[in-house]
Motif scaffolding. Structure first.
Motif, PDB file in Angstrom:
ATOM      1  N   GLU A 125      -3.285  16.861   8.895  1.00  0.00           N
ATOM      2  CA  GLU A 125      -2.675  18.152   9.224  1.00  0.00           C
ATOM      3  C   GLU A 125      -2.274  18.205  10.696  1.00  0.00           C
ATOM      4  O   GLU A 125      -1.210  18.717  11.057  1.00  0.00           O
ATOM      5  N   GLY A 129       1.556  18.540  12.256  1.00  0.00           N
ATOM      6  CA  GLY A 129       1.906  19.597  13.190  1.00  0.00           C
ATOM      7  C   GLY A 129       2.514  19.078  14.476  1.00  0.00           C
ATOM      8  O   GLY A 129       3.316  19.764  15.114  1.00  0.00           O
ATOM      9  N   ASN A 130       2.168  17.868  14.845  1.00  0.00           N
ATOM     10  CA  ASN A 130       2.661  17.291  16.099  1.00  0.00           C
ATOM     11  C   ASN A 130       3.898  16.422  15.928  1.00  0.00           C
ATOM     12  O   ASN A 130       4.607  16.157  16.908  1.00  0.00           O
ATOM     13  N   ARG A 132       6.636  16.904  13.431  1.00  0.00           N
ATOM     14  CA  ARG A 132       7.112  17.742  12.323  1.00  0.00           C
ATOM     15  C   ARG A 132       8.292  17.149  11.581  1.00  0.00           C
ATOM     16  O   ARG A 132       8.521  17.471  10.420  1.00  0.00           O
TER      17      ARG A 132
END
Length: 279
Positions: A125, A129-130, A132
């Motif tokens: 996750e 998020g880093n 994308r």
């Protein structure tokens, strides 16, 4: 009285020996000749088949290119390195696979050009998020998995603490490893629990002793901050003392990702959250 003096002398000798070991490990910068450099990253030779890249955005964020006879792996991708796949292809002629020590942006930011990436599922996750816009395949490593590069093997060890999915890679034949941020480069940020750090350090401490692992290249290598067996042991003991109520943390200073508590001793700082860190 005489026995007490002897005991004190022996303890002093142990302390001197431990300090000498630490200084010996970091007595010289192991980064050698520059083989590539641009505005974002510089790669230097470590040994005949190993290179380190240092990015310039987050305290020497470190990438390690590890080559075998058949293929190579890149451990971490830095914060921002456009064309990183082409850069490493210019250093080694072997096909390169990207593997990550954990999911923070200063270690995964350059992953974009690679067709696949390997990591611990616990940090999936965070990676998403880093990075994308990542279009490649995401695959998961397994604890104690052995990666065969052809004449060179790396063993994967899950070492949670800094993040839930932190990994350390060990090269037993060459007596060193690559720890990402799992042991902190003198400043360990704990985003999980201190008990995770204790468990990981206990496991790594035993492994290093059994396999004569002399040091770990950290995730932010600046030339004098290798992770020695003593430093791993110190982290274990310091965090355990907090959990046992024998060491009292103080308020942290600076920006530590929301971590509001700190302990500092033996050349090491550990920051963690009072909300969930002291478990």
């Amino acid at each position: 009285m005489r026995n007490g003096i002897i005991a004190t002398v022996i303890m002093s000798l142990f302390a001197i020996a431990a300090h000498a070991q630490e200084n010996d490990v970091n007595s010289r910068d192991l980064r050698g000749e520059v083989v590539y450099q641009d505005d974002e990253v510089v790669f230097r030779q470590i040994d005949e088949h190993t290179w380190i890249g240092n990015g310039h955005r987050v305290y020497n964020e470190s990438l390690y290119l590890v080559e075998g006879n058949d293929r190579a792996i890149l451990i971490d991708a830095g914060t921002h390195s456009p064309g990183l796949d082409k850069i490493v292809a210019g250093i080694t002629s072997k096909p390169v696979t990207l593997m990550l020590t954990h999911g923070h942006g200063d270690h995964v930011g350059g992953a974009g050009p690679f067709p696949e990436v390997y990591l611990n599922a616990e940090d999936m996750e965070m990676f998403a998020g880093n990075v994308r816009d990542y279009q490649g395949r995401i695959k998961f490593l397994i604890d104690r998995q052995v990666i065969d590069l052809g004449g060179r093997e790396l063993e994967v060890m899950f070492t949670p603490g800094h993040t839930s999915g932190s990994i350390t890679f060990f090269d037993k034949a060459n007596h060193y490893g690559f720890s990402g941020d799992a042991f902190g480069s003198t400043n360990l940020l704990v985003f999980t629990y201190l008990s995770n750090v204790v468990a990981s350090a206990t496991k790594v401490e035993a492994y290093m002793k059994k396999n004569d692992i002399r040091f770990l290249f950290p995730g932010h290598y600046s030339g004098d901050n290798l992770e020695s067996p003593k430093r791993v042991s110190d982290l274990k003991e310091m965090c355990q003392e907090v959990l046992d109520g024998k060491r009292k943390p103080i308020k942290s200073v600076g920006n530590n990702g929301g971590n509001d508590m700190m302990i500092e001793d033996r050349g090491v700082r550990v920051t963690f959250s009072s909300r969930n860190g002291m478990k």
